[in-house]
Design an enzyme around this catalytic site. Structure first.
Site: not given
Length: 817
Positions: A668, A754, A790
């Site tokens: 991320s 996501d 995600h």
């Protein structure tokens, strides 16, 4: 390690990692003037003035002859005249979408400045374009072809992952009312099962034979089986599960796509009836972000999201099970910078609505005694610029942790439990009259739990997570101590304020997690290990770990690192041999990467790798000063994050490893870290793993039409503004790939659904890396999960399969396959 509620300030970071401690959300404003061409992507290329032209239109590429068949990497078309505009609104911009925050006084770029976006056509907000989906599938097929020869290794890694967990297991039972609550997992079942058992005494004895059939506690009942919910679903993630005041109902939320849009259900635990809740007067399922029960079983509170996926409204629902339920809007925050959440005080007396950006927060409350007659919430203290505060209630007072008066860390204060109390906030003091948390650099405060006799605080000191207890009557504070030099510790879920003990979860890089019950009496030596995680085959004595510091390039900042290894491997290093090293980092949102235990690291350690966590600036390991300006890792000092990571890489290259043996990884915002690091120093690394990486920083941050973007302006800065534009352009990975350089082998991952880091970010970066260095001998691969978001696979077995896939690429590139 969870406390009794989700803390909204943590929930606020969006391009966030870590299964950790909850989750936080994302970024904002300015974009797209596009020219589109009609064709998709190609396999063969020719270059004419650096522009791509078609030589083939085969979808999945040509096959190379040889012992293994490998597809050519798919090549998406480049639209060289496609740009995104930073600055003032370009022609045709939707006036409802902001270019900067309402609070900002910075100047927008005028005229607007174009940012090249040649792969911008890969963005499809609806995830329906056949052209785009075909390209994503082609990327997956290419990655599969590159790793085709590693299937045996993937199977081996998968079996190693499974062999180091106890597939049939349970969590530590916790008391709530007349029941003990816990969860179970079963061998062969992918998801968690929620259980409870009657509580007849204040303690329990577990007599479990280790089988699926055997209950953990007598008269065990299953009240929610996520395996049943997940049947025929490719994805299933349960969020909050809340027990009603009578303990005969649960309300829960569930996401079936990975886009973090949760359905809300209420289940009757006596009859088994499960009711999905709908929008009032509609046949559309209610989509929520969080919920709590009111004083009784008739009242629910829930938070909804706006079109940009931002939680912003709090509703009270009455008669939820009737044919005509009623909703009352209690509070909303229309400012795009602010994320909102709902929670209830541990003593059940107040429902709180918290609205927070990364820099400012405000808390509103409603007494549960008045919820039937009063619908107007009151504020604990009005919003003030750059003042963060959080609130808990107990003993007729607000307990407030805040950075008011510009303290570098949070101070702990109290005030009468009444509205607009800011003028009455007072520091909480110990018996000697000294503030227990004064907000100084010495220690940081992250959360507060108010019990009947004690206050339990969590924070950090000397870079290590800490837990303190404070006896309310005697005003004596005590820090819980543990033997290891570096570890992770935190309070587990506590549902009741009337308790004589607390339970913490403790682990380190060498010690598997355990739940430890600690007496709240003056002597905290009264400790009982309630449960230790079983790691089959693990021998702690075969491994070692160290906590060290690395001097940064600024000549004054010491960067902590945590190191774990097989002792045999470290003996080789001491003898002068170089060994493989894996370097992990994050460094954003003040989130901390802890020195914790991970059984999935063991296959790397057992193959002779040293595993290093770099606690770089931008995180919160050394307190908020490690994160905030002027010398942390945020805004106009964000480059400190990347420089620290590269400095740690150079450190491990001095005596431990060589560039051809060094790998790196981040997820991320940690993927942004890796992208920036390999741009800055591609020669240092052999292989890089970029998990759901936030790499298109400049383009994303200009565009408030991308969900979760506006709120991130107070994390990264706003590239529409002159103050931040050039600085961000200098580190945004997408805009700084070096041509003609030998980049490490790269493995990028993403999820189609996501909402935090859109799938097109790793997709565009993959194409950009290949385009800049077409002759790079190291493969650039992307694996995109078309059924997840995600947080990767929700199915735990699929998750281990995916991790084995990732690690097989890593080990192969390091010649450890």
């Amino acid at each position: 390690n969870s406390i009794h509620r989700n803390i909204i300030l943590i929930h606020c970071t969006a391009r966030n990692r870590h299964p950790m401690t909850a989750a936080n959300k994302s970024l904002s404003a300015a974009i797209l003037f596009l020219s589109r061409s009609s064709s998709s992507f190609i396999q063969g290329t020719a270059r004419d003035n650096k522009k791509m032209v078609h030589t083939s239109t085969k979808l999945f590429g040509t096959v190379q002859k040889g012992p293994t068949q490998r597809l050519s990497p798919p090549i998406p078309r480049r639209e060289e005249d496609r740009v995104v505009y930073a600055g003032i609104s370009p022609e045709g911009w939707d006036a409802k979408m902001p270019r900067q925050s309402n609070e900002s006084t910075e100047k927008l770029l005028d005229p607007a400045v174009p940012i090249p976006d040649p792969y911008g056509w890969l963005r499809d907000d609806k995830r329906e374009s056949k052209e785009v989906l075909d390209y994503l599938k082609a990327e997956n097929e290419y990655s599969q072809s590159v790793t085709e020869h590693l299937k045996g290794l993937q199977d081996t890694l998968y079996e190693e992952f499974l062999s180091s967990i106890q597939e049939t297991d349970y969590t530590t039972p916790r008391p709530r009312g007349n029941y003990w609550y816990y969860t179970r997992t079963f061998q062969g079942s992918s998801y968690t099962t929620y259980c409870r058992a009657p509580k007849t005494t204040d303690t329990y004895a577990i007599d479990w034979d280790g089988t699926k059939e055997s209950p953990i506690l007598p008269e065990e009942e299953v009240y929610l089986d996520v395996n049943e919910l997940a049947k025929d679903k490719s994805y299933c993630s349960v969020g909050s599960v809340k027990t009603s005041p009578s303990k005969t109902l649960i309300a829960y939320i569930v996401d079936y796509s990975g886009d973090e849009k949760y359905e809300m259900h209420v289940k009757n635990l006596e009859t088994g009836e499960d009711v999905a809740l709908y929008e009032v007067g509609s046949d559309k399922l209610l989509e929520v972000d969080g919920l709590v029960w009111g004083k009784d079983d008739e009242t629910l509170y829930y938070v909804t999201m706006d079109e940009q996926h931002r939680p912003f409204r709090l509703f009270q629902r009455k008669n939820w099970k009737g044919s005509k339920p009623t909703d009352t809007l209690l509070k909303e925050d229309l400012d795009d910078l602010f994320w909102c959440g709902v929670y209830k005080s541990l003593d059940d007396k107040y429902v709180f609505f918290e609205s927070a950006s990364k820099e400012t927060s405000e808390v509103w409350y409603l007494s549960t005694e008045e919820e039937g007659t009063v619908s107007e919430m009151k504020t604990v203290a009005p919003r003030r610029p750059k003042v963060l505060y959080e609130v808990e209630h107990g003993h007729g007072e607000w307990f407030i942790w805040t950075n008011v008066d510009k303290s570098p860390n949070m101070k702990l204060m109290t005030a009468p439990a009444k509205p607009d109390s800011a003028n009455e906030w007072k520091l909480l003091e110990d018996a000697s009259g000294k503030p227990i948390f004064d907000g100084s650099l010495a220690k940081s405060l992250d959360s507060v739990t108010v019990l009947n006799t004690h206050i339990v605080m969590q924070g950090r000191e000397d870079g290590i997570p800490r837990v303190w207890t404070y006896q309310i009557d005697s005003k004596i504070m005590n820090r819980l101590e543990f033997d290891e030099a570096a570890y992770d510790v935190g309070l587990v879920s506590h549902f009741e304020a009337d308790t004589k003990t607390v339970v913490v979860s403790y682990d380190s890089m060498l010690t598997p997690p355990s739940s430890i019950e600690i007496s709240l009496n003056d002597d905290d030596a009264q400790r009982t290990v309630l449960k230790s995680k079983v790691v089959p085959g693990y021998d702690k004595d075969l491994y070692g770990c160290d906590r060290m510091e690395v001097l940064s390039r600024d000549g004054k900042t010491q960067i902590p690192i945590s190191v774990v290894y097989s002792k045999d491997t470290m003996e080789k290093v001491k003898a002068g041999e170089r060994v493989p090293v894996h370097l992990y980092g994050y460094g954003s949102y003040s989130a901390c990467m802890e020195a914790d235990f991970s059984s999935t690291r063991l296959p790397l350690l057992n193959r002779g790798m040293i595993y290093v966590i770099a606690h770089i600036r931008g995180g919160g390991e050394m307190g908020r000063q490690w994160y905030e300006e002027p010398s942390g890792g945020k805004y106009l000092c964000k480059k400190n994050t990347f420089n620290d990571f590269v400095d740690v890489a150079n450190f491990v290259l001095q005596d431990w490893t060589l560039p051809e043996m060094l790998s790196c990884e981040g997820r991320s915002a940690g993927g942004l870290l890796i992208g920036a690091a390999i741009n800055q120093a591609p020669e240092l690394f052999k292989v890089a793993i970029l998990g759901v990486p936030f790499v298109d920083v400049a383009c994303t941050m200009t565009d408030s039409t991308i969900p979760l973007t506006s709120g991130e302006w107070v994390e990264w800065g706003n590239p529409n503004e002159k103050l931040y534009h050039q600085y961000m352009m200098e580190y945004s990975p997408m805009n700084n790939v070096q041509a003609g350089k030998k980049y490490p082998a790269c493995w990028l991952t993403g999820g189609l659904h996501d909402p935090r880091v859109a799938y097109w970010e790793p997709t565009k970066f993959t194409a950009t890396l290949r385009h800049a260095n077409p002759d790079n001998e190291n493969p650039i691969c992307m694996k995109l999960d078309l059924s997840a978001g995600h947080f990767s696979a929700s199915d735990r077995y699929k998750y281990y399969r995916e991790l084995a896939y990732d690690f097989s690429f890593l080990l192969d590139q390091l010649k450890l396959a």
